[in-house]
Design an enzyme around this catalytic site. Structure first.
Site, PDB file in Angstrom:
ATOM      1  CE1 TYR A  56      -4.426  -6.328   0.711  1.00  0.00           C
ATOM      2  CE2 TYR A  56      -2.979  -6.968   2.519  1.00  0.00           C
ATOM      3  CZ  TYR A  56      -4.143  -7.136   1.806  1.00  0.00           C
ATOM      4  OH  TYR A  56      -5.043  -8.105   2.165  1.00  0.00           O
ATOM      5  CE  LYS A  60      -7.180  -5.226   2.749  1.00  0.00           C
ATOM      6  NZ  LYS A  60      -8.618  -5.421   2.495  1.00  0.00           N
ATOM      7  CB  THR A  91      -7.641 -16.402  -2.793  1.00  0.00           C
ATOM      8  OG1 THR A  91      -6.649 -15.502  -2.303  1.00  0.00           O
ATOM      9  CG2 THR A  91      -8.649 -16.727  -1.697  1.00  0.00           C
TER      10      THR A  91
END
Length: 164
Positions: A56, A60, A91
């Protein structure tokens, strides 16, 4: 060391290739319209490292590089390109238990809130509408001299962890 190659490649496809395809698709339309803006989504982890999310974080970081290159290449055509870099935002990604109908939602929310009270100097998790407001600013005339930049929105998390 334990991330399977297939998982790494899937994350690259979604985060890195997705940003590339987004720019490739919309840039000609924006140029044809006489100019405008592109706002990519990177992450707090695009500017730092974080254990256990190597794939991840790598993607990014790549989105930030792509943002800078696109900003340089498209500036003369009237297109500005920037990136938002959210820290923890309320979220399902920050609290996967919200997707589990058998999970105690209140207990899960309390645990997440307690964690971010410790990690984030502003003492709370971010709200999606705060990230949206930053993206809206980056598409407005108020940001007309800004391009190629990462904008961190993380309650001060990247600045350092508060001891109080």
């Amino acid at each position: 060391m334990t991330t399977p190659l297939e998982e790494f490649q899937q994350i690259v496809q979604v985060n890195q290739v997705g940003a590339f395809l987004g720019i490739k698709t919309v840039a000609p339309e924006i140029v044809a319209a006489g100019g405008g803006t592109i706002v990519n989504t990177s992450s707090y982890t695009g500017l730092t490292g974080m254990a256990f999310v190597g794939a991840y974080a790598a993607t990014k970081h790549a989105v930030l590089g792509l943002t800078k290159v696109a900003a340089v290449e498209l500036a003369a055509k009237g297109v500005r390109v920037n990136a938002v870099c959210p820290g923890a935002v309320d979220t399902a990604m920050s609290n996967p238990a919200v997707l589990d109908p058998s999970a105690d939602q209140e207990e899960s929310k309390e645990a997440v809130d307690a964690l971010y009270r410790k990690l984030v100097p502003l003492g709370r998790i971010g709200r999606p509408e705060e990230v949206a407001a930053l993206a809206l600013f980056l598409t407005s005339d108020d940001s007309s001299y800004i391009t190629g930049q990462p904008f961190v929105i993380d309650g001060g998390w990247l600045a350092g962890v508060s001891l109080f």
